[in-house]
Design an enzyme around this catalytic site. Structure first.
Site, mmCIF file in Angstrom:
data_model
loop_
_atom_site.group_PDB
_atom_site.id
_atom_site.type_symbol
_atom_site.label_atom_id
_atom_site.label_comp_id
_atom_site.label_asym_id
_atom_site.label_seq_id
_atom_site.Cartn_x
_atom_site.Cartn_y
_atom_site.Cartn_z
ATOM 1 N N HIS A 182 0.839 -1.215 0.000
ATOM 2 C CA HIS A 182 0.000 0.000 0.000
ATOM 3 C C HIS A 182 0.869 1.260 0.000
ATOM 4 O O HIS A 182 0.675 2.162 -0.814
ATOM 5 C CB HIS A 182 -0.929 0.031 1.212
ATOM 6 C CG HIS A 182 -1.501 1.399 1.457
ATOM 7 N ND1 HIS A 182 -2.563 1.895 0.736
ATOM 8 C CD2 HIS A 182 -1.102 2.401 2.289
ATOM 9 C CE1 HIS A 182 -2.808 3.141 1.126
ATOM 10 N NE2 HIS A 182 -1.940 3.470 2.070
ATOM 11 N N HIS A 194 1.455 5.397 -2.517
ATOM 12 C CA HIS A 194 1.894 6.752 -2.185
ATOM 13 C C HIS A 194 3.133 7.222 -2.933
ATOM 14 O O HIS A 194 3.244 8.402 -3.263
ATOM 15 C CB HIS A 194 2.197 6.852 -0.681
ATOM 16 C CG HIS A 194 0.978 6.802 0.194
ATOM 17 N ND1 HIS A 194 0.133 7.872 0.352
ATOM 18 C CD2 HIS A 194 0.461 5.808 0.967
ATOM 19 C CE1 HIS A 194 -0.841 7.550 1.190
ATOM 20 N NE2 HIS A 194 -0.673 6.295 1.576
ATOM 21 N N GLU A 220 -5.573 9.687 0.606
ATOM 22 C CA GLU A 220 -5.903 8.258 0.631
ATOM 23 C C GLU A 220 -6.998 7.850 -0.355
ATOM 24 O O GLU A 220 -6.882 6.821 -1.013
ATOM 25 C CB GLU A 220 -6.321 7.815 2.041
ATOM 26 C CG GLU A 220 -5.186 7.774 3.059
ATOM 27 C CD GLU A 220 -4.095 6.753 2.749
ATOM 28 O OE1 GLU A 220 -4.237 5.948 1.817
ATOM 29 O OE2 GLU A 220 -3.071 6.793 3.467
ATOM 30 N N SER A 265 -4.007 1.122 -4.424
ATOM 31 C CA SER A 265 -3.484 -0.169 -3.962
ATOM 32 C C SER A 265 -4.604 -1.176 -3.700
ATOM 33 O O SER A 265 -4.339 -2.264 -3.203
ATOM 34 C CB SER A 265 -2.650 0.028 -2.686
ATOM 35 O OG SER A 265 -3.460 0.498 -1.622
HETATM 36 CO CO CO Z 1 -1.851 5.322 2.984
#
Ligand code: CO
Ligand code: PHE
Length: 263
Positions: free
Chosen positions: A131, A136, A177, A196
């Site tokens: 993730h 990110h 997010e 993700s």
């Molecule tokens: Co995150």
């Protein structure tokens, strides 16, 4: 997702962490099975991202050579430092707010070192290396996004002083997010939790069920979110410039107002 819960169940090894919660990645300790699981996670998402990820993310992942095995953070950091001045720091998992914000305010992005279990292929509650890295890191190569995240870090330290982290964390949730962005190709995802995710990436962009609202800072800060199911509401920005612009004003009066509303 980055909200620290001092939960004894947190599975990372915090015993070797420095005061800023950083650890060594110890890349050589990943097993062949872990690299294989990472490769499978990557391959699943690779099929989806051409249709659902924002162009900035797609451009960046192409230069990362991250498909074969769990990436070496140091190599990526060297590359990243040159492009936007950011680097990756390895962490054992979720870290306290002040440590998290301080890293961002110094252009360091904390990435969890461990990988999920095979049984968590489809779903994981805590952020793992897949993730954090896949979701990110690519956007840290985008100048505007990277600058915004740096400002967010400084804003986080300020929110701590003002006792308003709850409100700022909601902004993070609905942007960094789970954010969507308007592009020439239609709506695309830039939020790491979407990029993700095996199921929510397509859902967020295409499914008729969720609401997709334009950027509204105070509304986001007033909205509680669920961490254990697909989101009911997504926020769609026009551009990273818009995100930068709309978050530039002093939040102090906004926090005061929200607190008055007892949100
Ligand atoms: Co995150
Ligand atoms: N402008 C915010 C403040 O005054 C700081 C901030 C910038 C927060 C960018 C988030 C993102 O608190």
């Amino acid at each position: 997702m980055k909200t620290y819960t001092p939960d004894p169940e947190l599975r990372g090894d915090y015993s070797k962490a420095a005061p800023d919660y950083s650890v060594q990645q110890e890349w050589g300790k990943y097993t062949p099975e872990e690299h294989e699981l990472y490769r499978r996670l990557y391959a699943r998402q690779a099929k989806l991202v051409p249709r659902y990820a924002c162009p900035e993310w797609i451009d960046a992942i192409a230069g990362l050579d991250a498909a074969r095995e769990i990436p070496k953070f140091d190599a990526v950091s060297r590359n990243l430092r040159e492009k936007t001045g950011w680097e990756i720091v390895a962490v054992p998992g979720l870290i306290p707010d002040d440590a998290f914000f301080t890293h961002l305010a110094n252009r360091r992005f904390p990435v969890t070192v461990w990988l999920r279990q095979p049984s968590e292929f489809d779903y994981i509650v805590e952020p793992d290396v897949f993730h954090d890295f896949f979701g990110h890191v690519p956007l840290l190569f985008d100048r505007t996004y990277a600058d915004h995240l740096y400002e967010y870090g400084k804003g986080g330290l300020k929110a701590m002083r003002l006792n308003a982290v709850k409100y700022l964390a909601r902004l993070y949730w609905f942007t960094i997010e789970f954010g969507l962005i308007q592009t020439q190709l239609g709506i695309r995802a830039y939020g790491a939790g979407l990029l993700s995710s095996g199921g929510e990436l397509r859902y967020s962009v295409e499914d008729p069920k969720p609401r997709r609202l334009p950027f509204d800072l105070e509304r986001m800060m007033r909205t509680e979110y669920q961490i254990d199911r697909y989101q009911e509401t997504y926020c769609v920005i026009d551009s990273f410039e818009q995100l930068m612009r709309e978050t530039a004003p002093d939040f102090t009066p906004i926090y005061a107002r929200l607190r008055g509303e007892k949100a």
